[in-house]
Design a protein around this motif. Sequence first.
Motif, short mmCIF file in Angstrom:
data_model
loop_
_atom_site.label_atom_id
_atom_site.label_comp_id
_atom_site.label_asym_id
_atom_site.label_seq_id
_atom_site.Cartn_x
_atom_site.Cartn_y
_atom_site.Cartn_z
N GLY A 66 -14.14 -4.74 -28.84
CA GLY A 66 -14.46 -3.34 -28.52
C GLY A 66 -13.25 -2.67 -27.91
N GLY A 67 -13.48 -1.81 -26.92
CA GLY A 67 -12.36 -1.21 -26.19
C GLY A 67 -11.53 -2.32 -25.54
N SER A 68 -12.22 -3.27 -24.91
CA SER A 68 -11.62 -4.54 -24.49
C SER A 68 -12.16 -5.59 -25.43
N ASN B 185 -5.74 4.50 -30.07
CA ASN B 185 -6.34 3.32 -29.46
C ASN B 185 -7.71 3.03 -30.07
N ASP B 186 -8.11 3.83 -31.05
CA ASP B 186 -9.42 3.65 -31.69
C ASP B 186 -9.21 3.01 -33.05
N ILE B 187 -9.87 1.87 -33.27
CA ILE B 187 -9.61 1.12 -34.50
C ILE B 187 -9.96 1.91 -35.75
N ARG B 188 -10.92 2.85 -35.63
CA ARG B 188 -11.25 3.66 -36.82
C ARG B 188 -10.04 4.45 -37.29
N ALA C 14 -20.03 -5.97 -30.00
CA ALA C 14 -19.35 -4.80 -29.40
C ALA C 14 -18.87 -3.83 -30.48
N GLY C 15 -18.33 -2.69 -30.06
CA GLY C 15 -18.04 -1.58 -30.98
C GLY C 15 -17.38 -1.98 -32.28
N ILE C 16 -16.32 -2.77 -32.22
CA ILE C 16 -15.61 -3.17 -33.43
C ILE C 16 -16.36 -4.29 -34.15
N ASN D 271 -19.45 -2.97 -35.94
CA ASN D 271 -19.33 -1.87 -36.90
C ASN D 271 -18.18 -1.98 -37.91
N GLN D 272 -17.18 -2.78 -37.59
CA GLN D 272 -15.96 -2.71 -38.39
C GLN D 272 -15.91 -3.87 -39.40
N ARG E 157 -23.65 -2.58 -40.37
CA ARG E 157 -23.20 -2.06 -39.07
C ARG E 157 -24.38 -1.85 -38.12
P1 ADP Z 1 -16.08 -0.66 -24.57
O1 ADP Z 1 -15.30 -1.92 -24.40
O2 ADP Z 1 -15.35 0.56 -24.13
O3 ADP Z 1 -17.52 -0.76 -24.14
P2 ADP Z 1 -17.13 -0.54 -27.26
O4 ADP Z 1 -17.75 -1.87 -27.36
O5 ADP Z 1 -18.02 0.66 -27.23
O6 ADP Z 1 -16.07 -0.47 -26.10
O7 ADP Z 1 -16.12 -0.41 -28.49
C1 ADP Z 1 -15.32 0.72 -28.63
C2 ADP Z 1 -14.46 0.59 -29.86
O8 ADP Z 1 -15.27 0.18 -30.98
C3 ADP Z 1 -13.86 1.91 -30.25
O9 ADP Z 1 -12.61 2.06 -29.67
C4 ADP Z 1 -13.80 1.84 -31.74
O10 ADP Z 1 -12.50 1.36 -32.08
C5 ADP Z 1 -14.81 0.82 -32.14
N1 ADP Z 1 -15.97 1.43 -32.82
C6 ADP Z 1 -17.03 2.02 -32.22
N2 ADP Z 1 -17.90 2.49 -33.14
C7 ADP Z 1 -17.37 2.19 -34.34
C8 ADP Z 1 -17.79 2.42 -35.70
N3 ADP Z 1 -18.92 3.05 -35.99
N4 ADP Z 1 -16.99 1.96 -36.68
C9 ADP Z 1 -15.85 1.31 -36.40
N5 ADP Z 1 -15.40 1.08 -35.15
C10 ADP Z 1 -16.14 1.51 -34.13
#
Ligand code: ADP
Length: 394
Positions: free
Chosen positions: A202-204, A274-277, A322-324, A327-328, A355
Amino acid sequence: MKILVANLGSTSFKYRLFSFSGEAETLLAKGGYERVEDFGAVISDALKNLIDGGHLESMDDLAGVGFKTVLGKDLSGCVLADERTLAALDGFAQIAPAHNPAYAAGIRQFQRLTRAPCVALFETSFYQWMPESAKHYGVPRAWREAGIRRYGFHGASHKFIAERSAELLGRDDVAGRVRQLYVRGPGEEPAQPLRVISCHLGGSSSVAGMRSGVAMGCSFGLSPQSGLPHNNRVGDLDSMAIAVAMKELGISFDEALRQLSKEGGLLGLSGCSNDIRDVVAAMEAGNADAAVAIDVFVHSIRQWIGSFFFEMGGAEALVFTAGIGENQALVRERVCAGLAPLGIELDTGRNAGFRAAEGDLATPASRTRILVIPTNEELVVARETRRLLLSRSS
Ligand code: ADP
């Protein structure tokens, strides 16, 4: 029983209120504040809103407040947030400067405003039982005695994955062991081990290896700056690098640390985001630096997965969260590429559109299941807060 989970950053306060009744766990309310200057004021406001909104009858309706604290000097686990906890947070404020002072201040505010007991669940808790070999750097003894070692973070998330993956794999014995981990300790390992490698991306980002629900190690080391490259933070770095950067770039030690924590990771590598998208979009548009950023990220994830796979002699499941991770699809596909000879085989068709849901993306023939599990760190904090409070009253 109502438990509030407080998530504190240096200038932010977020909360979730959970209700527990028998087996039922309900999220009653959530909210947050950004750019906070007066934590006392926003915490009072949040509590007032919860009462006005009918979620709490009064302040006394709150059974406890849980905090996902990062790390403490000479203290880990799920503990009452008392003076000892506050001293432990202060003791390691240097390692987590954005979080430890914020949590210490937040705990003090809640202690002033409510009678509900405050509970700290340290992110390092999950790694209390990892083998000694996974805890140490090759530093002189005096450094070890000063607390310089590998701690591991994202403990709430990896614990959630340990429990949920065991449930999904039909291993209720392991899920039950994970549930009681901070109350009873790991106890005896079940006769049939369950080996899971959890990738919180994710972010981390971090990778943890877990044997029958107990962590064997984590890519995070001493501080949240370590391990995999993060969104804008460096990840693992040779100890000589700071000295070289200071000399070559003419920057101070503090500036070097600032750059590594704000301008490193995917941002530093890609030079664009810093955003993988955005990084993936730039790579697809032909940006060579963005392609390198993704390559380095995937390479680092694979190195850690490989390390745990080898150490544990295999894995029943590889989990993405987590986010990546949730979803990725491209990252999941790149991480799993070429692993069929090891029995890790992704169904790339199913992976492509998958996702934000729970599912198994492995082919039927794959010996290792490849799971996506949305994580829920706040729920873990609420559950552990409740368990600690119940164990004290019984
Ligand atoms: P945090 O560690 O801040 O809680 P997250 O788990 O929410 O972080 O993850 C955030 C990261 O996940 C974002 O920076 C983005 O790169 C990635 N991300 C979030 N949503 C999506 C998505 N729908 N598709 C691809 N990548 C995503």
